[in-house]
Design an enzyme around this catalytic site. Structure first.
Site, PDB file in Angstrom:
ATOM      1  N   GLU A 176      20.256  66.708  31.076  1.00  0.00           N
ATOM      2  CA  GLU A 176      20.427  65.361  30.191  1.00  0.00           C
ATOM      3  C   GLU A 176      22.018  64.918  30.354  1.00  0.00           C
ATOM      4  O   GLU A 176      22.144  63.821  29.790  1.00  0.00           O
ATOM      5  CB  GLU A 176      20.299  65.956  28.752  1.00  0.00           C
ATOM      6  CG  GLU A 176      18.773  66.318  28.594  1.00  0.00           C
ATOM      7  CD  GLU A 176      18.213  66.195  27.293  1.00  0.00           C
ATOM      8  OE1 GLU A 176      19.218  66.438  26.453  1.00  0.00           O
ATOM      9  OE2 GLU A 176      16.989  65.915  27.137  1.00  0.00           O
ATOM     10  N   ASP A 367      23.483  29.085  45.408  1.00  0.00           N
ATOM     11  CA  ASP A 367      22.236  29.209  44.487  1.00  0.00           C
ATOM     12  C   ASP A 367      21.620  27.874  44.575  1.00  0.00           C
ATOM     13  O   ASP A 367      22.064  26.868  44.755  1.00  0.00           O
ATOM     14  CB  ASP A 367      22.444  29.389  42.832  1.00  0.00           C
ATOM     15  CG  ASP A 367      21.127  29.744  42.334  1.00  0.00           C
ATOM     16  OD1 ASP A 367      20.125  29.659  43.009  1.00  0.00           O
ATOM     17  OD2 ASP A 367      21.393  30.078  41.066  1.00  0.00           O
ATOM     18  N   SER A 527      28.286  39.725  40.568  1.00  0.00           N
ATOM     19  CA  SER A 527      27.437  39.695  39.319  1.00  0.00           C
ATOM     20  C   SER A 527      27.946  38.876  38.213  1.00  0.00           C
ATOM     21  O   SER A 527      28.819  39.241  37.508  1.00  0.00           O
ATOM     22  CB  SER A 527      27.517  41.174  38.805  1.00  0.00           C
ATOM     23  OG  SER A 527      26.589  41.453  37.785  1.00  0.00           O
ATOM     24  N   GLY A 529      30.209  36.820  38.607  1.00  0.00           N
ATOM     25  CA  GLY A 529      31.517  37.011  39.208  1.00  0.00           C
ATOM     26  C   GLY A 529      31.660  38.536  39.151  1.00  0.00           C
ATOM     27  O   GLY A 529      30.923  39.424  39.874  1.00  0.00           O
ATOM     28  N   ASP A 534      33.262  47.508  41.554  1.00  0.00           N
ATOM     29  CA  ASP A 534      33.156  48.991  41.598  1.00  0.00           C
ATOM     30  C   ASP A 534      33.248  49.593  42.974  1.00  0.00           C
ATOM     31  O   ASP A 534      32.971  48.823  43.584  1.00  0.00           O
ATOM     32  CB  ASP A 534      32.140  49.786  40.644  1.00  0.00           C
ATOM     33  CG  ASP A 534      31.030  49.199  41.073  1.00  0.00           C
ATOM     34  OD1 ASP A 534      30.504  49.819  42.123  1.00  0.00           O
ATOM     35  OD2 ASP A 534      30.135  48.373  40.393  1.00  0.00           O
ATOM     36  N   ASP A 548      33.838  34.634  37.517  1.00  0.00           N
ATOM     37  CA  ASP A 548      33.296  33.357  37.436  1.00  0.00           C
ATOM     38  C   ASP A 548      34.259  32.291  36.913  1.00  0.00           C
ATOM     39  O   ASP A 548      33.923  31.092  36.835  1.00  0.00           O
ATOM     40  CB  ASP A 548      32.061  33.148  36.753  1.00  0.00           C
ATOM     41  CG  ASP A 548      30.781  33.367  37.530  1.00  0.00           C
ATOM     42  OD1 ASP A 548      30.853  33.425  38.696  1.00  0.00           O
ATOM     43  OD2 ASP A 548      29.701  33.343  36.866  1.00  0.00           O
ATOM     44  N   GLU A 614      46.407  15.603  48.896  1.00  0.00           N
ATOM     45  CA  GLU A 614      45.872  17.080  48.764  1.00  0.00           C
ATOM     46  C   GLU A 614      45.287  17.518  49.965  1.00  0.00           C
ATOM     47  O   GLU A 614      45.163  18.803  50.241  1.00  0.00           O
ATOM     48  CB  GLU A 614      44.752  16.715  47.301  1.00  0.00           C
ATOM     49  CG  GLU A 614      45.842  16.456  45.885  1.00  0.00           C
ATOM     50  CD  GLU A 614      44.418  16.118  45.074  1.00  0.00           C
ATOM     51  OE1 GLU A 614      44.774  16.574  43.923  1.00  0.00           O
ATOM     52  OE2 GLU A 614      43.621  15.657  45.311  1.00  0.00           O
TER      53      GLU A 614
END
Ligand code: GLA
Length: 728
Positions: A176, A367, A527, A529, A534, A548, A614
């Site tokens: 557990e 996306d 994920s 951002g 990890d 993000d 720029e």
């Protein structure tokens, strides 16, 4: 060799370049933690105290010795149900319903090299660079065997910890709780630093005193999360960047985790870290083993800077893998903030063409390119090209991008499924949901059940078909919601508690297969951002989109916190348009550029909308980043200010041979009639002389580090600066 066992004294010592760790087996076979810190070169068991306090459990064999209690002794792996009432490392339910675990020492092995963990990411090292200690423990009244593993990488002052829990008996048992490690520090007043936040504001350091009681940071989201990172630092009250003691731990795991810091009744501090037991139970059949994820732990007696160097070194060199581990990363342009879902081949080709003229290497189509995906409410799971946006499929666009001399990259969110998708209509049971309950939606999407081999097979096929259909050099692997409604049609009901960890094992298996089969593709994790930032993900994806939030000012804080554990090479960071899309803030282009250079550098805007001046600046920035990228990614990184508290952000990169240093940052607000800010450099060679590019003057390393240098006088807000030094 770093691991030394003294059989007479029953002591095992682990020596790294600047630290020592000591473990002792006592006459009852209890494994005691004796020391972790600066080298002591001596047996430290005189530090163990036996206060003999009331209400402490005494093991039966200790007889009249009431002062002998596992509850007051520092342990290597605390057991539950017995005499130690502090936070446990292991909790088990035996076949008879009992829950008492009492682990005693039965032996050890020392081997060259670093152990690996089946199915889980882990630090790797050559036989010359690492040694592994395994300590075998067995429950006094059952055939539960625990192997504590210590992987020692002396050059980084790193010890990895994990445990293998084996049921050598004939009846199943239920685990557990199975922590990756326990570290007991009997003395000292400590602060606990965790890295906390939310979507678009991740990993901001939070430093709190370790007061009596149990202090927890955790994720129950099925991912390591934006909210709390699976890493922690315990530091002395006086700890700064350059002085004081600190211990750090980072879990090599991307799922739900729990870190607990307990200050006990005697003022001792216990740290445990591992899979979140609130979402975990595991049936361990006769003869079966359970492997915990591993944690990287390190100690610094010289403040946070050294602690971060240790983490950066081991994560960059011994966690990240693949062709791009140390190689220059492509400078990329991503179309997300430029177009969102609203694009076609012409629009994308125009963005890529413009970027190619300004020194950008890689175009990433984000996306919206697949299925019925014109908003975030549909299409996830249908990984076939949306031909109303991209006529003729991917190839014509990829060929055009390549004709500009650029590489092509693509976005996936493989773990998700939209209810409005062909995949969901064909396989509703592939989505994670509890039968009879409407599933929780987030960003209008559900999760695919990655515990299932058929789902993973589908994803492998769909992703590899796309990667084989055109010349694709990069994949952004996104994950845009947290997991809940844990239920799988593929897991028996009495074992449903295994699902969260089985999901991670499924994800890691899929990532391993794809990264192995497409070794030339650069994978970037994401994920929303940095919701899964990890060391576990970094084993598969050497860079991760950090946040993000692309606002340069906010990013200085996010990247500051991230840098305590994770190396710059891991941080995806882009220059975006102003006013910023998350905050509306306007920052100078150069401030955005130096901030984004503290990472895997790129742009995320329509460069065609910039003025000629720029555009010229962007061209100069990409050339400058190319000049500096080895210094930035593979040098040492130093935080020179705390942007969450100071009036400016400053950070420094130093080449490993200490012949070159670069300082970047920004002054948040220029004040009139004010002194300029002073910074002190770090990591230089005190004996060397350095030429400062700005004024051509020569300074000694000692002068720059002990005395420092003034930042330039600034004008306006978020005023960027760059200071470059080379050995004279
Ligand atoms: C997440 C990512 C963004 C972008 C969007 C696309 O939020 O972090 O960079 O890819 O998804 O939907």
């Amino acid at each position: 060799m770093p691991i030394k066992a003294n059989k007479n004294a029953n002591t095992i010592r682990i020596l790294t370049n600047n630290t020592e760790y000591q473990i002792k087996v006592d006459k009852f076979g209890i494994l005691k933690h004796v020391w972790y810190g600066r080298p002591v070169w001596d047996d430290m068991d005189h530090l163990l105290d036996y206060p003999g306090i009331g209400f402490a459990g005494n093991i039966h064999e200790s007889g009249d010795r009431r002062e002998y209690s596992p509850d007051t002794l520092p342990q290597e792996y605390g057991c539950s149900g017995g005499a130690d009432y502090r936070v446990p490392s292991i909790s088990v339910v035996f076949e008879d319903g009992s829950r008492t675990v009492d682990l005693r020492y039965i032996g050890y092995t020392i081997e060259k090299g670093k152990y690996s963990i089946p199915g889980l990411p882990a630090v790797y090292a050559s036989d010359d660079d690492a040694e592994t200690l395994e300590i075998y423990l067995q429950d006094i009244a059952s055939e539960l065997v625990v192997r504590l593993r210590y992987g020692v990488l002396p050059q980084y002052d790193v010890i990895t910890r994990s445990a293998v829990i084996s049921n050598k008996g004939s009846e199943p048992i239920r685990l557990e709780n199975a922590m990756s490690f326990c570290l007991d520090i009997p003395f000292g007043e400590w602060d606990r630093m965790t890295f906390v936040g939310r979507h678009a504001m991740e990993r901001v350091p939070d430093r709190q005193p370790v007061d009596p009681g149990i202090h927890e940071s955790s994720s129950a989201r099925g991912a390591s999360s934006h909210q709390q990172n699976p890493s922690v630092i315990l530091c002395s009250k006086d700890c700064t960047e350059t002085s004081g003691e600190c211990y750090g731990a980072a879990l090599v795991y991307s799922g739900s985790f729990k870190t607990q810091v307990e200050r006990d009744q005697l003022g001792g501090t216990r740290l445990t870290m591992g899979i979140n037991p609130d979402l975990f139970s595991w049936e361990l059949g006769a003869g079966e083993d359970f492997y915990t994820p591993e944690a990287i732990i390190t100690y610094s007696g010289e403040g946070f800077d050294r602690l971060s160097q240790n983490f950066h070194g081991v994560i960059r060199n011994n966690v990240c893998r693949g062709k791009y581990k140390l190689a220059p990363r492509p400078i990329l342009i991503n179309n997300w903030e430029a177009t969102y879902f609203n694009f076609d081949e012409e629009k994308l080709a125009a963005i890529a063409k413009q970027a190619s003229k300004l020194g950008v290497d890689l175009f990433v189509m984000d996306d919206g390119w697949f299925g019925k995906r014109s908003s975030d409410t549909s299409g996830l799971g249908d990984w076939t090209v949306n031909e109303s946006k991209l006529k003729g499929g991917l190839k014509p666009l990829v060929d055009r991008v390549k004709s500009f001399g650029m590489k092509f990259g693509i976005w996936f969110e493989p773990e998700m499924i939209s209810e409005d998708s062909d995949l969901f209509r064909a396989h509703p049971d592939w989505a994670i949901a509890v039968p009879g309950r409407a599933p929780v939606l987030s960003r209008s999407q559900l999760l695919l059940d990655l515990t299932r081999a058929d789902v993973r097979e589908y994803l492998y096929g769909a992703i590899s078909d796309i990667l084989n259909s055109a010349d694709i050099s990069y994949v952004k692997w996104d994950f845009n919601r947290s997991i809940c409604d844990w239920y799988s049609h593929g897991i028996p009901k009495e074992r449903m508690g295994e699902m969260p960890h089985r999901y991670m094992l499924g994800l890691y298996e899929l990532l391993e297969r794809l990264t192995h089969d497409f070794p030339d593709v650069l994978f970037e994790g994401c994920s929303g951002g940095g919701g899964r930032f990890d060391a576990g993900m970094l084993y598969y994806t050497p860079q991760i989109w950090c946040s993000d939030d692309t606002d340069a000012y906010e990013r200085t804080k996010i990247q500051y916190g991230t840098s305590f554990i994770y190396p710059v090479s891991a941080v995806g960071s882009h220059v975006s348009a102003v006013p910023n899309h998350q905050t509306g803030r306007v920052t100078p282009l150069e401030a955005r550029a130096v901030t984004a250079m503290a990472g895997s550098f790129g742009y995320e805007l329509d460069l065609g909308k910039l003025s000629d001046a720029e555009k010229a600046a962007v061209k100069e920035q990409t050339a400058r980043f190319r000049r500096y990228d080895d210094l930035i990614h593979n040098g040492s990184y130093h935080r020179l200010s705390d942007p969450t508290a100071d009036k400016f952000a400053a950070w420094e990169y130093v080449s490993f041979d200490r012949t070159e240093a670069l300082v970047h940052g920004m002054v948040f607000r220029t004040e009139p009639s004010a002194m300029r800010y002073r910074i002190r450099l770090r990591g230089l060679d005190p004996e060397k002389l350095y030429r400062f590019d700005t004024d051509g003057k020569i300074y000694s390393g000692t002068a720059l580090m002990n005395g420092g240098i003034l930042l330039p006088r600034t004008w306006g807000d978020y005023a960027p600066f760059e200071l470059h030094f080379t050995e004279f």
